[in-house]
Design a protein around this motif. Sequence first.
Motif, PDB file in Angstrom:
ATOM      1  N   LEU A  74      33.985  33.976  40.938  1.00 33.70           N
ATOM      2  CA  LEU A  74      34.314  33.305  39.376  1.00 33.70           C
ATOM      3  C   LEU A  74      35.833  33.536  38.991  1.00 33.70           C
ATOM      4  CD1 LEU A  74      32.570  32.062  36.968  1.00 33.70           C
ATOM      5  CD2 LEU A  74      32.002  34.315  36.198  1.00 33.70           C
ATOM      6  N   ARG A  75      36.030  34.642  39.364  1.00 34.09           N
ATOM      7  CA  ARG A  75      37.559  34.936  39.100  1.00 34.09           C
ATOM      8  C   ARG A  75      38.572  34.126  39.821  1.00 34.09           C
ATOM      9  NH1 ARG A  75      35.866  40.511  39.701  1.00 34.09           N
ATOM     10  NH2 ARG A  75      36.042  40.455  41.690  1.00 34.09           N
ATOM     11  N   GLY A  76      38.316  33.459  40.897  1.00 35.23           N
ATOM     12  CA  GLY A  76      38.798  32.472  41.623  1.00 35.23           C
ATOM     13  C   GLY A  76      38.884  31.029  40.961  1.00 35.23           C
ATOM     14  N   LEU A  77      37.603  30.879  40.214  1.00 39.49           N
ATOM     15  CA  LEU A  77      37.327  29.711  39.745  1.00 39.49           C
ATOM     16  C   LEU A  77      38.041  29.725  38.248  1.00 39.49           C
ATOM     17  CD1 LEU A  77      33.685  29.098  40.564  1.00 39.49           C
ATOM     18  CD2 LEU A  77      35.559  27.689  41.295  1.00 39.49           C
ATOM     19  N   ARG A  78      38.002  30.593  37.592  1.00 36.92           N
ATOM     20  CA  ARG A  78      38.617  31.014  36.237  1.00 36.92           C
ATOM     21  C   ARG A  78      40.335  30.769  36.615  1.00 36.92           C
ATOM     22  NH1 ARG A  78      35.720  36.385  34.624  1.00 36.92           N
ATOM     23  NH2 ARG A  78      33.816  35.343  33.540  1.00 36.92           N
ATOM     24  N   PRO A  91      54.316  19.476  40.745  1.00 42.02           N
ATOM     25  CA  PRO A  91      54.273  21.146  41.500  1.00 42.02           C
ATOM     26  C   PRO A  91      52.986  21.699  41.152  1.00 42.02           C
ATOM     27  CG  PRO A  91      56.318  21.121  40.208  1.00 42.02           C
ATOM     28  CD  PRO A  91      55.708  19.803  39.859  1.00 42.02           C
ATOM     29  N   ALA A  92      52.574  21.270  40.010  1.00 43.02           N
ATOM     30  CA  ALA A  92      51.429  22.221  39.435  1.00 43.02           C
ATOM     31  C   ALA A  92      50.188  22.187  40.527  1.00 43.02           C
ATOM     32  CB  ALA A  92      50.927  21.856  38.184  1.00 43.02           C
ATOM     33  N   TRP A  93      50.037  20.807  41.192  1.00 48.93           N
ATOM     34  CA  TRP A  93      49.039  20.572  42.277  1.00 48.93           C
ATOM     35  C   TRP A  93      49.452  21.451  43.458  1.00 48.93           C
ATOM     36  CZ3 TRP A  93      44.793  18.965  40.303  1.00 48.93           C
ATOM     37  CH2 TRP A  93      44.909  17.970  39.204  1.00 48.93           C
ATOM     38  N   ASP A  94      50.664  21.852  43.738  1.00 43.20           N
ATOM     39  CA  ASP A  94      50.732  22.876  44.846  1.00 43.20           C
ATOM     40  C   ASP A  94      50.114  24.221  44.330  1.00 43.20           C
ATOM     41  OD1 ASP A  94      52.070  20.784  46.284  1.00 43.20           O
ATOM     42  OD2 ASP A  94      54.046  21.305  45.547  1.00 43.20           O
ATOM     43  N   GLU A  95      50.340  24.482  43.158  1.00 46.76           N
ATOM     44  CA  GLU A  95      49.741  25.744  42.867  1.00 46.76           C
ATOM     45  C   GLU A  95      48.419  25.648  42.958  1.00 46.76           C
ATOM     46  OE1 GLU A  95      51.855  27.208  38.981  1.00 46.76           O
ATOM     47  OE2 GLU A  95      53.590  26.060  39.720  1.00 46.76           O
ATOM     48  N   ILE A  96      47.726  24.748  42.376  1.00 46.55           N
ATOM     49  CA  ILE A  96      46.274  24.607  42.302  1.00 46.55           C
ATOM     50  C   ILE A  96      45.587  24.430  43.593  1.00 46.55           C
ATOM     51  CG2 ILE A  96      44.496  22.703  41.630  1.00 46.55           C
ATOM     52  CD1 ILE A  96      46.219  22.025  39.044  1.00 46.55           C
ATOM     53  N   PHE A 155      40.208  30.580  46.562  1.00 45.26           N
ATOM     54  CA  PHE A 155      38.673  30.544  46.370  1.00 45.26           C
ATOM     55  C   PHE A 155      38.024  30.437  47.548  1.00 45.26           C
ATOM     56  CE2 PHE A 155      35.181  27.974  45.366  1.00 45.26           C
ATOM     57  CZ  PHE A 155      34.296  28.752  44.799  1.00 45.26           C
ATOM     58  N   LEU A 156      38.252  29.344  48.293  1.00 46.92           N
ATOM     59  CA  LEU A 156      37.431  28.957  49.495  1.00 46.92           C
ATOM     60  C   LEU A 156      37.462  30.090  50.689  1.00 46.92           C
ATOM     61  CD1 LEU A 156      38.254  25.121  49.651  1.00 46.92           C
ATOM     62  CD2 LEU A 156      36.075  26.276  48.727  1.00 46.92           C
ATOM     63  N   SER A 193      47.004  26.272  46.203  1.00 47.29           N
ATOM     64  CA  SER A 193      46.916  27.400  46.733  1.00 47.29           C
ATOM     65  C   SER A 193      45.682  28.241  45.942  1.00 47.29           C
ATOM     66  CB  SER A 193      48.106  28.177  46.317  1.00 47.29           C
ATOM     67  OG  SER A 193      48.161  29.452  46.724  1.00 47.29           O
ATOM     68  N   LEU A 194      45.361  28.285  44.780  1.00 49.90           N
ATOM     69  CA  LEU A 194      44.292  28.800  44.306  1.00 49.90           C
ATOM     70  C   LEU A 194      42.958  28.300  44.908  1.00 49.90           C
ATOM     71  CD1 LEU A 194      45.776  28.615  40.363  1.00 49.90           C
ATOM     72  CD2 LEU A 194      45.460  30.667  41.858  1.00 49.90           C
TER      73      LEU A 194
END
Length: 131
Positions: free
Chosen positions: A66-70, A96-101, A108-109, A103-104
Motif C-alpha cells: 500500500l505504501r508503494g501504491l500511495r 520526466p515524471a514518467w521516469d519517476e513513476i 512496488f513490483l 521507478s516507483l
Amino acid sequence: MNHLGDAHVHTWTLRFMALLAADTQDQLAWLGERELGTKDVVEEVELLCRVSEGLAERGAFEPEDLRGLRAVGRRLGEIDAACRVGLWGNALATDPAWDEIRSLARRFLRTRLGDWRQPLPRPVRPHTGDH
C-alpha cells in the motif's frame, strides 16, 4: 466489493503497475497505434491506487504494498494539468515524471512480486463503433 471483484481489481492493479514499470520502448510498443490519452492513464492509476486502500483492508495487499501504491498515486497527482493533455505515448517521451513513476512502479513490483519484470496486460482493442 465481493471477493471476485477484489481479485479482479488486484490483478488489474498489478498489470497496470507492470505497464507503468516497463521500459519506455516496451510501453510504446504496447500502445502501438492506439491513441491513449495521458489524462486517462493518470485517472485510471489514481483510481486503482485509491481502491487499493480497501483491498488492503481486506488483506489483498500488504501495508508495504500500500505504501508503494500511495507513492505512485502521489507522484501521479503531482503531474501538472497541462502535462495531462495529449497522448500518453508523447508524454512518455517528453515528461520526466514518467521516469519517476516507472521507478516507483518497479519498486512496488519488486516488493510485491520480487521482480519488476512482469507480463504486460493484453492491449485493449480500440473501439471502432462496429458491432
